[in-house]
Design a protein around this motif. Structure first.
Motif, short mmCIF file in Angstrom:
data_model
loop_
_atom_site.label_atom_id
_atom_site.label_comp_id
_atom_site.label_asym_id
_atom_site.label_seq_id
_atom_site.Cartn_x
_atom_site.Cartn_y
_atom_site.Cartn_z
N LEU B 270 0.67 -1.02 0.04
CA LEU B 270 -0.08 -0.12 -0.04
C LEU B 270 0.96 1.19 -0.06
N LEU B 271 1.92 1.27 0.92
CA LEU B 271 2.93 2.35 0.90
C LEU B 271 3.73 2.57 -0.43
N PHE B 272 3.87 1.30 -0.79
CA PHE B 272 4.72 1.38 -2.35
C PHE B 272 3.56 1.95 -3.41
N GLY B 273 2.62 1.64 -3.22
CA GLY B 273 1.69 2.28 -4.38
C GLY B 273 1.56 3.75 -4.04
N ALA B 274 1.31 4.32 -2.89
CA ALA B 274 1.29 5.55 -2.64
C ALA B 274 2.52 6.34 -3.05
N ALA B 275 3.81 5.59 -2.78
CA ALA B 275 5.09 6.32 -3.32
C ALA B 275 5.20 6.28 -4.85
N VAL B 276 4.65 5.27 -5.18
CA VAL B 276 4.60 5.22 -6.77
C VAL B 276 3.97 6.33 -7.52
N PHE B 389 -4.44 6.46 5.10
CA PHE B 389 -3.20 6.48 4.58
C PHE B 389 -2.21 6.56 5.87
N TRP B 390 -2.56 7.65 6.63
CA TRP B 390 -1.52 8.02 7.72
C TRP B 390 -1.67 6.97 8.93
N LEU B 396 2.47 2.45 12.00
CA LEU B 396 3.04 1.26 11.93
C LEU B 396 4.28 1.54 11.25
N THR B 397 4.59 2.38 10.91
CA THR B 397 5.96 2.77 9.89
C THR B 397 6.75 3.90 10.56
N LEU B 398 6.29 5.04 10.69
CA LEU B 398 7.10 6.29 11.07
C LEU B 398 7.33 6.27 12.38
N MET B 399 6.14 6.08 13.39
CA MET B 399 6.42 6.03 14.74
C MET B 399 7.51 5.10 15.19
N ALA B 415 -3.16 -5.31 14.17
CA ALA B 415 -4.20 -5.52 15.03
C ALA B 415 -4.33 -4.87 16.15
N SER B 416 -2.96 -4.60 16.78
CA SER B 416 -2.81 -3.86 18.12
C SER B 416 -2.91 -2.10 17.93
N VAL B 417 -2.74 -1.95 16.79
CA VAL B 417 -3.05 -0.29 16.79
C VAL B 417 -4.56 -0.13 16.04
N PHE B 418 -5.30 -1.01 16.09
CA PHE B 418 -6.51 -0.84 15.61
C PHE B 418 -7.25 0.19 16.15
N PRO B 419 -7.30 0.62 17.59
CA PRO B 419 -7.86 1.96 17.99
C PRO B 419 -7.35 3.26 17.09
N ASN B 420 -5.86 3.05 16.98
CA ASN B 420 -5.27 4.23 16.54
C ASN B 420 -5.99 4.42 14.89
N LEU B 421 -6.22 3.26 14.32
CA LEU B 421 -6.85 3.15 12.71
C LEU B 421 -8.10 4.10 13.05
N ILE B 422 -8.93 3.50 13.96
CA ILE B 422 -10.30 4.14 14.23
C ILE B 422 -10.13 5.73 14.43
N GLY B 423 -9.13 6.03 15.29
CA GLY B 423 -8.67 7.20 15.66
C GLY B 423 -8.26 8.13 14.21
N HIS B 424 -7.59 7.57 13.37
CA HIS B 424 -7.24 8.29 12.12
C HIS B 424 -8.43 8.46 11.25
#
Ligand SMILES: Cc1cc2nc3c(=O)[nH]c(=O)nc-3n(C[C@H](O)[C@H](O)[C@H](O)COP(=O)(O)OP(=O)(O)OC[C@H]3O[C@@H](n4cnc5c(N)ncnc54)[C@H](O)[C@@H]3O)c2cc1C
Lengths: 622, 496
Positions: B270-276, B389-390, B396-399, B415-424
């Motif tokens: 996914l990030l690869f596609g975004a970068a392309v 995207f973020w 998952l990546t920058l942090m 799975a563990s950052v799922f709440p974070n996904l919801i927040g995003h």
């Protein structure tokens, strides 16, 4: 102003209803699917009620509401069923996040954790929400589409409604005109059917408080002017000169620059904001032999003239001529006059080092004022302060005196004296735009149209007037007219706009009431005098206030930056002495060509003017 | 729409495209040994029956797709996205809902049944993608007025360059997590030297493919970014999970438990596609800047005015979104971890850092998605897509990288950052809608007011005809579904 009547258009209403109905169907599908899995009793529904009995009703009710909100968000978009269905899915998903993932646990008192375990627990509901979203989205589209199909004329699908337009025409692009247009734009930002047109000679709003600084080379001319098109992006702008106003047929004739000599603009509501022009009171020679300070052109002309004089004096051999060229006179001791003389003083002194033959004591700055006190608007104390400050710098004041006429090179004074000068700036008289004289309505002695407290012109229908061209009664001041200033003009424009909107909508109009916040006058040399809400300030503090307040009022971020930069540059560098006009013809030559260069002396003074041609070294001149 | 025309130019090419996709799907199912399971549906346990059934269903789905995209722009890349979302949706509607009903088994919407049907999800996505692609070309063949714009050699080259660069970035990030081999479809223990060429080759192909598919797509950089993510997802399914294992001979691994192991490739792709997509556009802008004539644009207000507007609007929008997000952070006790970014552990510091980050991301949203939303619906769509995207790029990546580690692309981490996904997602929704409201308040078009409405309506209709709505749905659907399905077991304990 955007009341419920505007939001609830027929289109919006059927979108809401169709969304609600589709939501009901989606909700039924959702509930049936859960029930089919035997989940109804187990799955805690809203408010902890199970999807049975009261829970079902609550579930269906919220389905309808959410569906209606889908309708409101998605809106019907012709041939967009794919997009609508897809967005429906998205909204369904977001509702899953907001509902079972967040609100559900919250209402149960546990508080949401949004953890994966929680998500896995309510996964069935995710599928349900997805299904619900898809059904609602598609259903919504189908309902509206078939409604429009079966009742094609129930609503204009073409977004531009053919509602009769109300044309509001604003004459003049100064503070009053722009103020009106901007407020109207805000009031009608979403409502078609009101067309705002503004006609003005200049395509910019001139920020007059800084005009003197343009004349004194401290600011660039364009920097204090904001284009009308940028300030009022949704107003139709016509650059042209108003030549006739026919209030009977509600037509205004405009002369513009295109291939058509003039154009007739009809209106439903008219706003007069044509401002004022210089008034010379028919004094002989005044119009031809003085400078006014009302437009950018005036300011640039004055600036070029003064620097041109300095250039001339630098090569001028005759003393009397030097004296008259180094004498600068301003007629009028009001704001404009005081700011003008102070700024001219600063400019000439700032560039003097470029002209080595001119010594500061040779310069003369004279202000002629008919009363005994300058700056009558400011009160005695500050007026005296300004007088002292300026006198200390060497500016001469001729008080209780007046200019009675002008010829090239000299100004005649009321006490019989003659002042030799090549520069007379006229700020001592203004009159409302003479075009208004033709209007069949009441006018005061100066020629301003008389309006009532709501800015409606007495004796005319559908015509409002604001700014310098209107006489407006001040209720705080026993009905005496408001002064002609920019602060007033701007606010009068806003009230006129609101009253026009009120009339269009049949609502009550309001009175114009404004207590001037204060007055500020720049005295050059980093000093100023100010009176704000009764408090008096002077010196550097007032000067800082002057700059901050006027900069903040300058329209547009871009112009603010430019002026701030100009000011900063002015702190560190001398003023610019580039003369942008071409060299004027010398009157002594009387139109004859200058003789070719030779060793002989040039003709001295005007005496030899007649034989100037003969004095040449016998070439083809004869 | 006229029925005969829809039949000829929509249903027919759609059905044929469905057949083409069906062949691939059947082949994949055969490979997985699931073809005869399909036969069961027809009541006979036989490969042939399964094959025929798969073809028939695919043709039907294809025909339906032809009607669905009837009004959409016949652009290859955008139709591909519609195909993908169509495939995912049919997994939910057809596989998880209709099929059990038809079989008389009764509905079971729980996670376990969904997991069991995971290979079919991948199959349907592949089918959708192929239907989308085939449909465009068939439709162009059937319709006389083929308006397709061909990708020039320069843009293909640009795509190749963008692909190679992105692949390099992907490789570096994967290598850091010892996942390089997974991307190359190689068993553990292989050599990294052999993996690199495979990854660069994927990058090259994907880059050229992107340029080719999205040649005449419209929209700003932000729209391109979201498109790139969807494109990356397609590559994950078609490339990472299908072609690469087939070519390297490791066989298809499509079950939920198997995909769990190679989950890191998903955020990677996914990030690869975004970068392309971003690099492709960036290179394009660079080329325009350096080599081409200035094209007068009527809507440009100058960098200063525009910049100030963007800062003001996105600042306020980000504040709204950031506050929504901070509700999630506060509730889940995540704020101290954010504070950790600057070496503190106080929730208040965390809150401030969080708002600062929200502001920066909001600013980038303002730059990327200026003038892309024409109603609340599309504002919501772009906003949550950007939020997703973020969610991948951030926690998952920058942090982890900023905290001194490597990217965490595992299924467990996701799975563990799922709440974070919801927040995003909440952040994105608040950001997008507020930004839109502020933007629309000052109608940005330099046309008189009445015409503004017409212009906006027209653009809105235009956008509905692009893949915009499909993109938003696809991203959020996957973002929510895949972690739920691929998290290990029910008893997983969140990290915080
Ligand atoms: C040098 C100077 C300094 C000033 N300083 C201050 C100050 O510090 N503070 C303050 O409050 N006020 C100040 N004023 C006063 C202020 O400028 C006026 O009160 C204000 O401009 C009045 O606004 P208005 O809209 O009525 O007219 P204006 O601003 O004069 O606008 C009139 C408009 O009408 C247009 N127009 C005129 N005739 C025609 C025609 N026939 N056809 C088409 N268009 C036409 C003109 O182009 C112009 O755009 C100053 C004025 C001057 C001259």
């Amino acid at each position: 102003m955007r009341g419920a009547s505007n939001i609830l258009t027929p289109a919006f209403r059927h979108d809401l209803i169709a969304g609600g109905v589709a939501g009901l169907i989606g909700g039924l599908v959702f509930w049936w699917a859960l029930a089919a899995q035997g989940m109804a009793p187990d799955v805690p529904g809203l408010l902890g009620l199970h999807l049975l009995g009261a829970g079902v009703i609550l579930h269906l009710l919220s389905s309808v509401l959410v569906g209606a909100s889908f309708g409101a968000v998605l809106r019907y978009q012709p041939s967009g069923y794919a997009g609508t269905t897809s967005s429906g899915l998205l909204l369904g998903l977001l509702w899953w996040v907001a509902g079972p993932m967040s609100l559900g646990p919250l209402l149960e008192g546990a508080g949401p954790t949004w953890s994966i375990v929680e998500a896995q627990k309510v996964f069935p509901s995710l599928i349900g929400h997805l299904l619900y979203g898809g059904v609602t989205g598609l259903g919504f589209y189908i309902f509206v589409a078939s409604y429009l199909y079966f009742r094609p004329r129930s609503e204009d699908l073409v977004p531009l409604p053919e509602v009769p337009k109300t044309r509001v025409l604003i004459l003049g692009g100064g503070f009053g005109g722009i103020g009106t247009a901007q407020r109207l734009e805000r009031l009608y930002s979403r409502v078609p059917g009101v067309e705002i047109t503004l006609v003005s000679q200049s395509n910019y709003l001139l920020y007059t408080p800084m005009l003197a600084e343009v004349a004194s080379s401290a600011l660039e001319p364009q920097h204090i002017s904001a284009p009308v098109r940028a300030s009022c992006p949704h107003t139709r702008f016509h650059r042209g000169e108003v030549v006739d106003i026919n209030t009977k047929d509600q037509v205004v004739r405009v002369r513009s620059g295109g291939s058509v000599p003039y154009e007739d603009l009809t209106y439903d509501r008219l706003v007069l904001a044509l401002g004022s022009v210089a008034n010379y009171f028919d004094l002989p020679g005044m119009a031809e032999n003085s400078f006014k300070l009302k437009t950018l052109e005036d300011a640039t002309r004055l600036r070029n003239h003064i620097i041109g004089l300095l250039e001339d004096v630098d090569v001028e051999p005759f003393d009397e001529e030097r004296v008259s060229r180094l004498t600068f006179a301003v007629a009028g001791g009001g704001f404009a006059g005081i700011e003008a003389i102070a700024e001219l003083f600063d400019m000439v002194h700032s560039v003097l080092h470029f002209y080595p033959t001119i010594q500061p004591p040779q310069l003369r700055f004279v202000l002629i004022h008919s009363r005994d006190r300058i700056l009558p608007e400011l009160g005695a104390q500050l007026g005296d302060y300004a007088l002292r400050k300026l006198q200390a710098r060497g500016i001469e004041f001729m008080l209780e005196n007046r200019v009675t006429g002008a010829v090239p090179g000299a100004v005649l004074l009321g006490n019989g004296e003659i002042l030799s000068t090549h520069t007379l700036v006229w700020t001592a008289g203004n009159q409302p735009n003479p075009l208004l004289k033709t209007l069949p309505c009441e006018k005061n002695r100066a020629g301003a149209v008389v309006v009532d407290g709501t800015l409606l012109v007495d004796g005319l229908t559908n015509v409002w007037a604001v700014g310098d061209c209107a006489q407006i009664p001040d209720p705080y001041n026993d009905g005496r007219p408001y002064p002609p200033t920019a602060q007033h003009a701007l606010r009068e424009g806003k009230v006129a706009a609101e009253n026009i909107a009120a009339v269009i909508q049949g609502k009550p109009v309001k009175q114009f009431r404004f207590r001037a916040i204060g007055v500020l006058v720049g005295l050059g040399h980093r000093t100023a005098a100010a009176e704000i809400r009764g408090w008096r300030f002077s010196g550097l503090l007032a000067w800082l206030m002057w700059r901050t307040i006027y900069l903040s009022k300058l329209p547009g971020a871009e112009k603010k930056v430019r002026v701030a930069l100009d000011w900063t540059i002015d702190l560190f560098f001398p003023r610019d002495i580039v003369v942008t006009s071409s060299l004027e013809r010398n009157p002594i030559l009387d139109g004859n060509p200058v003789p070719p260069a030779s060793q002989e002396q040039p003709p001295d003074n005007g005496n030899d003017r007649t034989n100037a041609g003969d004095g040449t070294a016998g070439d083809g001149a004869e | 729409m006229k029925a005969s025309q829809v039949l000829k130019n929509g249903v027919l090419p759609g059905g044929l495209a469905g057949l083409a996709g069906g062949l691939v799907l059947a082949a994949a199912m055969y490979e997985l040994g699931r073809l005869d399971i399909f036969g069961q549906l027809a009541g006979v346990i036989s490969q042939l029956a399964g094959f025929i059934l798969v073809l028939a269903v695919s043709a039907l789905l294809g025909a339906g797709f032809g009607v669905l995209v009837w009004y959409q722009r016949p652009n290859a890349g955008e139709t591909l996205v519609w195909g993908l979302v169509y495939g995912v949706f049919w997994w939910y509607l057809g596989r998880l809902t209709m099929l059990p009903l038809l079989q008389g088994k009764g509905l079971t919407w729980d996670v376990d049944s969904a997991r069991a049907a995971f290979p079919d999800l991948l199959g349907l996505i592949l089918l959708g993608g192929i239907i989308g692609l085939a449909h465009v070309f068939l439709r162009r063949m059937f319709q006389v007025q083929a308006e397709a714009q061909q990708a020039g050699r320069a843009s293909l080259f640009r795509g190749a360059l963008a692909g190679l660069l992105s692949a390099y970035l992907l490789g570096v990030a994967a290598d850091g997590q010892d996942q390089l081999l997974a991307f190359a479809g190689m068993a553990a223990g292989g050599s990294a030297l052999a993996a690199w060429p495979v990854i660069l080759l994927i990058g090259l192909l994907a880059g050229v493919g992107f340029a080719w598919l999205f040649t005449d797509s419209t929209g700003g950089a932000g729209v391109g970014l979201i498109r790139g993510i969807a494109y990356g997802f397609f590559w994950w399914v078609a490339g990472g999970l299908t072609l690469v294992p087939l070519i390297t001979g490791s066989g298809l691994v499509w079950t939920a438990t198997e995909v769990q192991i190679i989950f890191p490739t998903l955020p990677g792709y996914l990030l690869f596609g975004a970068a392309v997509a971003l690099l492709y556009q960036f290179l394009g802008a660079l080329i325009r800047l350096l080599f081409s004539e200035f094209l007068p644009g009527s809507s440009e207000e100058g960098l200063g005015t525009q910049g100030l507007r963007i800062v003001g609007r996105s600042g306020l929008a980000a504040l709204v979104g950031g506050l929504l997000f901070s509700l999630v952070m506060w509730q889940t006790g995540f704020l101290p971890r954010v504070a950790d970014l600057i070496g503190s552990s106080s929730p208040v510091t965390g809150f401030i850092v969080h708002l600062a980050i929200a502001g920066l991301i909001g600013l980038s949203y303002g730059i990327l998605f200026r003038r892309q939303s024409y109603d609340v619906g599309s504002a919501l769509g772009w906003g949550v897509s950007y939020g997703f995207f973020w969610a991948m790029l951030g926690p998952l990546t920058l942090m982890p990288v900023l905290l001194g580690g490597t990217p965490q692309w595992t299924a467990d981490a996701a799975a563990s950052v799922f709440p974070n996904l919801i927040g995003h997602l909440g952040y994105g929704a608040g950001l997008g809608v507020t930004f839109y409201i502020l933007e629309a308040r000052y109608s940005p078009w330099w046309v008189p007011r009445t015409e503004v409405q017409a212009a906006r309506l027209e653009r809105r209709e235009e956008q509905v005809q692009t893949s915009g709505p499909a993109l938003w749905t696809l991203l959020i659907l996957l973002g929510l579904t895949l972690p739920i399905l691929l998290a290990k077991g029910q008893g997983l304990t969140p990290v915080y």
